[in-house]
Design a protein around this motif. Structure first.
Motif, PDB file in Angstrom:
ATOM      1  N   THR A  57       0.847  -1.192   0.000  1.00  0.00           N
ATOM      2  CA  THR A  57       0.000   0.000   0.000  1.00  0.00           C
ATOM      3  C   THR A  57       0.881   1.239   0.000  1.00  0.00           C
ATOM      4  OG1 THR A  57      -1.741  -1.131   1.243  1.00  0.00           O
ATOM      5  CG2 THR A  57      -1.750   1.279   1.288  1.00  0.00           C
ATOM      6  N   SER A  58       0.737   2.095  -1.017  1.00  0.00           N
ATOM      7  CA  SER A  58       1.445   3.388  -1.089  1.00  0.00           C
ATOM      8  C   SER A  58       2.904   3.275  -0.652  1.00  0.00           C
ATOM      9  CB  SER A  58       0.721   4.428  -0.225  1.00  0.00           C
ATOM     10  OG  SER A  58      -0.633   4.539  -0.572  1.00  0.00           O
ATOM     11  N   PRO A  59       3.700   2.431  -1.307  1.00  0.00           N
ATOM     12  CA  PRO A  59       5.058   2.150  -0.819  1.00  0.00           C
ATOM     13  C   PRO A  59       6.020   3.330  -0.862  1.00  0.00           C
ATOM     14  CG  PRO A  59       4.707   1.170  -2.975  1.00  0.00           C
ATOM     15  CD  PRO A  59       3.376   1.645  -2.520  1.00  0.00           C
ATOM     16  N   THR A  60       5.687   4.390  -1.588  1.00  0.00           N
ATOM     17  CA  THR A  60       6.580   5.552  -1.612  1.00  0.00           C
ATOM     18  C   THR A  60       6.357   6.478  -0.416  1.00  0.00           C
ATOM     19  OG1 THR A  60       5.044   6.805  -3.005  1.00  0.00           O
ATOM     20  CG2 THR A  60       6.768   5.521  -4.120  1.00  0.00           C
ATOM     21  N   THR A  61       5.283   6.250   0.335  1.00  0.00           N
ATOM     22  CA  THR A  61       5.001   7.099   1.501  1.00  0.00           C
ATOM     23  C   THR A  61       4.698   6.291   2.762  1.00  0.00           C
ATOM     24  OG1 THR A  61       2.663   7.261   0.854  1.00  0.00           O
ATOM     25  CG2 THR A  61       4.138   9.038   0.134  1.00  0.00           C
ATOM     26  N   LYS A  62       4.645   4.948   2.637  1.00  0.00           N
ATOM     27  CA  LYS A  62       4.342   4.094   3.786  1.00  0.00           C
ATOM     28  C   LYS A  62       5.266   2.878   3.776  1.00  0.00           C
ATOM     29  CE  LYS A  62      -0.499   5.523   3.793  1.00  0.00           C
ATOM     30  NZ  LYS A  62      -1.929   5.121   3.737  1.00  0.00           N
ATOM     31  N   LEU A  63       5.725   2.518   4.957  1.00  0.00           N
ATOM     32  CA  LEU A  63       6.520   1.299   5.105  1.00  0.00           C
ATOM     33  C   LEU A  63       5.579   0.112   5.214  1.00  0.00           C
ATOM     34  CD1 LEU A  63       8.923  -0.539   5.797  1.00  0.00           C
ATOM     35  CD2 LEU A  63       8.811   0.336   8.142  1.00  0.00           C
ATOM     36  N   ASN A  64       5.683  -0.807   4.274  1.00  0.00           N
ATOM     37  CA  ASN A  64       4.865  -2.013   4.313  1.00  0.00           C
ATOM     38  C   ASN A  64       5.627  -3.118   5.033  1.00  0.00           C
ATOM     39  OD1 ASN A  64       2.187  -2.214   2.314  1.00  0.00           O
ATOM     40  ND2 ASN A  64       3.540  -0.466   1.938  1.00  0.00           N
ATOM     41  N   LEU A  65       4.959  -3.739   5.982  1.00  0.00           N
ATOM     42  CA  LEU A  65       5.529  -4.821   6.781  1.00  0.00           C
ATOM     43  C   LEU A  65       4.654  -6.047   6.592  1.00  0.00           C
ATOM     44  CD1 LEU A  65       7.600  -5.661   8.983  1.00  0.00           C
ATOM     45  CD2 LEU A  65       5.993  -4.801  10.678  1.00  0.00           C
ATOM     46  N   TRP A  66       5.220  -7.106   6.011  1.00  0.00           N
ATOM     47  CA  TRP A  66       4.475  -8.349   5.811  1.00  0.00           C
ATOM     48  C   TRP A  66       4.789  -9.295   6.961  1.00  0.00           C
ATOM     49  CZ3 TRP A  66       6.238  -5.418   1.809  1.00  0.00           C
ATOM     50  CH2 TRP A  66       5.314  -5.126   0.784  1.00  0.00           C
ATOM     51  N   VAL A  67       3.754  -9.812   7.602  1.00  0.00           N
ATOM     52  CA  VAL A  67       3.905 -10.762   8.703  1.00  0.00           C
ATOM     53  C   VAL A  67       3.319 -12.082   8.258  1.00  0.00           C
ATOM     54  CG1 VAL A  67       3.363 -11.259  11.113  1.00  0.00           C
ATOM     55  CG2 VAL A  67       3.759  -8.888  10.392  1.00  0.00           C
ATOM     56  N   CYS A  68       4.143 -13.121   8.210  1.00  0.00           N
ATOM     57  CA  CYS A  68       3.712 -14.425   7.715  1.00  0.00           C
ATOM     58  C   CYS A  68       4.747 -15.458   8.143  1.00  0.00           C
ATOM     59  CB  CYS A  68       3.584 -14.401   6.189  1.00  0.00           C
ATOM     60  SG  CYS A  68       5.128 -13.952   5.339  1.00  0.00           S
ATOM     61  N   THR A  69       4.488 -16.713   7.875  1.00  0.00           N
ATOM     62  CA  THR A  69       5.499 -17.738   8.076  1.00  0.00           C
ATOM     63  C   THR A  69       6.408 -17.745   6.856  1.00  0.00           C
ATOM     64  OG1 THR A  69       4.092 -19.113   9.493  1.00  0.00           O
ATOM     65  CG2 THR A  69       5.924 -20.207   8.365  1.00  0.00           C
TER      66      THR A  69
ATOM     67  N   GLY B  82      15.394  -0.607  -4.802  1.00  0.00           N
ATOM     68  CA  GLY B  82      14.630  -1.693  -5.402  1.00  0.00           C
ATOM     69  C   GLY B  82      13.277  -1.236  -5.913  1.00  0.00           C
ATOM     70  N   SER B  83      12.557  -2.158  -6.505  1.00  0.00           N
ATOM     71  CA  SER B  83      11.242  -1.858  -7.075  1.00  0.00           C
ATOM     72  C   SER B  83      10.242  -1.489  -5.979  1.00  0.00           C
ATOM     73  CB  SER B  83      10.722  -3.070  -7.847  1.00  0.00           C
ATOM     74  OG  SER B  83       9.369  -2.886  -8.222  1.00  0.00           O
ATOM     75  N   SER B  84       9.422  -0.478  -6.242  1.00  0.00           N
ATOM     76  CA  SER B  84       8.394  -0.088  -5.271  1.00  0.00           C
ATOM     77  C   SER B  84       7.341  -1.176  -5.113  1.00  0.00           C
ATOM     78  CB  SER B  84       7.724   1.224  -5.694  1.00  0.00           C
ATOM     79  OG  SER B  84       7.070   1.078  -6.943  1.00  0.00           O
ATOM     80  N   SER B  85       7.220  -2.061  -6.092  1.00  0.00           N
ATOM     81  CA  SER B  85       6.201  -3.110  -6.027  1.00  0.00           C
ATOM     82  C   SER B  85       6.535  -4.182  -4.998  1.00  0.00           C
ATOM     83  CB  SER B  85       6.011  -3.759  -7.399  1.00  0.00           C
ATOM     84  OG  SER B  85       7.174  -4.467  -7.795  1.00  0.00           O
ATOM     85  N   THR B  86       7.779  -4.197  -4.533  1.00  0.00           N
ATOM     86  CA  THR B  86       8.188  -5.177  -3.518  1.00  0.00           C
ATOM     87  C   THR B  86       8.860  -4.501  -2.320  1.00  0.00           C
ATOM     88  OG1 THR B  86      10.240  -5.543  -4.770  1.00  0.00           O
ATOM     89  CG2 THR B  86       8.449  -7.120  -5.111  1.00  0.00           C
ATOM     90  N   ASP B  87       8.741  -3.194  -2.230  1.00  0.00           N
ATOM     91  CA  ASP B  87       9.457  -2.460  -1.190  1.00  0.00           C
ATOM     92  C   ASP B  87       8.847  -2.692   0.187  1.00  0.00           C
ATOM     93  OD1 ASP B  87      11.560  -0.752  -0.441  1.00  0.00           O
ATOM     94  OD2 ASP B  87      10.178   0.928  -0.266  1.00  0.00           O
ATOM     95  N   GLY B  88       9.703  -2.933   1.158  1.00  0.00           N
ATOM     96  CA  GLY B  88       9.230  -3.126   2.520  1.00  0.00           C
ATOM     97  C   GLY B  88      10.016  -4.210   3.229  1.00  0.00           C
ATOM     98  N   VAL B  89       9.422  -4.733   4.286  1.00  0.00           N
ATOM     99  CA  VAL B  89      10.084  -5.689   5.171  1.00  0.00           C
ATOM    100  C   VAL B  89       9.148  -6.860   5.446  1.00  0.00           C
ATOM    101  CG1 VAL B  89      10.969  -6.009   7.515  1.00  0.00           C
ATOM    102  CG2 VAL B  89      11.496  -3.910   6.271  1.00  0.00           C
ATOM    103  N   ALA B  90       9.680  -8.063   5.434  1.00  0.00           N
ATOM    104  CA  ALA B  90       8.919  -9.263   5.801  1.00  0.00           C
ATOM    105  C   ALA B  90       9.483  -9.820   7.102  1.00  0.00           C
ATOM    106  CB  ALA B  90       9.012 -10.308   4.701  1.00  0.00           C
ATOM    107  N   ILE B  91       8.593 -10.158   8.038  1.00  0.00           N
ATOM    108  CA  ILE B  91       8.987 -10.725   9.329  1.00  0.00           C
ATOM    109  C   ILE B  91       8.153 -11.978   9.576  1.00  0.00           C
ATOM    110  CG2 ILE B  91       9.206 -10.340  11.820  1.00  0.00           C
ATOM    111  CD1 ILE B  91      10.937  -8.429  10.354  1.00  0.00           C
ATOM    112  N   ASP B  92       8.813 -13.034  10.034  1.00  0.00           N
ATOM    113  CA  ASP B  92       8.067 -14.233  10.403  1.00  0.00           C
ATOM    114  C   ASP B  92       7.188 -13.942  11.606  1.00  0.00           C
ATOM    115  OD1 ASP B  92       7.671 -16.946  11.858  1.00  0.00           O
ATOM    116  OD2 ASP B  92       8.485 -17.528   9.910  1.00  0.00           O
ATOM    117  N   SER B  93       5.980 -14.491  11.614  1.00  0.00           N
ATOM    118  CA  SER B  93       5.006 -14.184  12.661  1.00  0.00           C
ATOM    119  C   SER B  93       5.428 -14.655  14.049  1.00  0.00           C
ATOM    120  CB  SER B  93       3.638 -14.796  12.319  1.00  0.00           C
ATOM    121  OG  SER B  93       3.740 -16.189  12.123  1.00  0.00           O
ATOM    122  N   LYS B  94       6.458 -15.494  14.136  1.00  0.00           N
ATOM    123  CA  LYS B  94       6.953 -15.948  15.444  1.00  0.00           C
ATOM    124  C   LYS B  94       7.989 -15.003  16.034  1.00  0.00           C
ATOM    125  CE  LYS B  94       8.233 -20.006  13.873  1.00  0.00           C
ATOM    126  NZ  LYS B  94       7.713 -19.857  12.503  1.00  0.00           N
TER     127      LYS B  94
END
Length: 316
Positions: free
Chosen positions: A168-180, A194-206
């Motif tokens: 969501t709006s990666p040029t003005t918001k940090l996207n954080l994906w929480v998943c396994t 990098g590409s704005s379409s994949t910009d952000g951080v992924a964290i494992d839900s544990k």
């Protein structure tokens, strides 16, 4: 402390593939023994797929170094809106709003010298420990049920075509994906450029936040602190090479990653035999073993938010 003198070739070598990992004692039966952040692996894959990424990152690095040399750094408040994208198959993966907010609270403490263990920084490093002065606010939580047992590190969780959630709006918001994520990976970040379409951080839900599913020894929210450091252009403190450079002048040269909670002082065998800054967020220690950024790292992050910087659209 080290000086930063890099040729273009040497700079490109910083983007070699490396996993992030950490040691501990008395682990739960299902816990992983070593921290594993796949940011460097993901970067290597992105650079292989897009040869122009290295050029963009070189340009960002040149801008960053110039901004720091001229003291042209952001002046004023930077507040990062955070969109949390939760992908869940089980009830436990569908983490609570309380757990999510606990992570936001940790980020605000860690990036503003409000963490209680900040006062534990050894006197040797007290002159360079930093209040970064960047704050975070929870903007939105998006949840999506999935049949995936794990998502890996190919950015599938960020793509609707794979059943993920687009940023969501990666040029003005940090996207954080929480998943396994799987594979023993705690999390990974996309570096600037990098590409704005994949910009952000992924964290494992544990390994998110401080409550709920947060699992010792990564239950203090420091995985996100570390990964968002990558998102804000910080390298691992050992430079992803033996006695490598993290492009920061006030952090000691490290032999390699440190795990668990090393006893202080922990000496490097690199030139000068410096005491390693094992408590830095960009090492691989357990959550309870990391509790500071340096002033040089602060300047490096701040350079992103000035006019012309890679993340200037986040500045207020």
């Amino acid at each position: 402390m080290k000086k930063i003198l890099l040729t273009a070739t040497a700079f490109l070598m910083l983007f070699s593939c490396q996993n992030d990992q950490t040691e501990s004692t008395t682990l739960p039966a299902n816990a992983i023994a070593r921290r594993s952040c796949a940011s460097q692996d993901v970067l290597a894959a992105q650079m292989k797929a897009d040869p122009t990424l290295a050029l963009r990152m070189n340009e960002i690095e040149a801008f960053t170094q110039k901004a720091m040399l001229t003291n042209r750094l952001v002046n004023g408040k930077v507040q990062i809106p955070v969109v949390v994208n939760v992908l869940y198959r089980t009830t436990s993966e569908n983490i609570s709003l309380t757990q999510i907010q606990s992570q936001i609270d940790v980020l605000n403490k860690d990036y503003n010298a409000g963490n209680s263990d900040f006062n534990s920084v050894p006197s040797l490093f007290s002159g360079v420990k930093a209040n970064v002065g960047i704050s975070f606010v929870l903007d939105q939580v998006i949840r999506k049920s999935t049949t995936y047992t794990s998502w890996g590190t190919s950015d599938a969780m960020k793509k609707t075509t794979y059943g993920g959630i687009a940023p969501t709006s990666p040029t003005t918001k940090l996207n954080l994906w929480v998943c396994t994520i799987g594979g023993g990976i705690l999390g990974y970040a996309q570096f600037p450029g990098g590409s704005s379409s994949t910009d952000g951080v992924a964290i494992d839900s544990k390994y998110i936040g401080t409550t709920g599913t947060a699992t010792y020894p990564y239950n203090l929210g420091r995985t996100a602190t570390h990964e968002i450091g990558h998102w804000m252009n910080l390298r691992h403190i050992w430079g992803d090479a033996n006695c490598g450079s993290d492009l920061v002048s006030d952090t000691p040269t490290h032999n390699d990653a440190n795990y668990g909670v090393p006893a202080y002082p922990h000496y490097s065998t690199c030139s000068g035999t410096p005491v390693e800054m094992t408590m830095n967020y960009m090492d691989y220690t357990d959550d309870r073993g990391m509790y500071m950024f340096s002033n040089g790292q602060k300047s490096r992050m701040a350079a992103l938010f000035v006019s012309g910087g890679s993340r200037a659209s986040f500045g207020i």
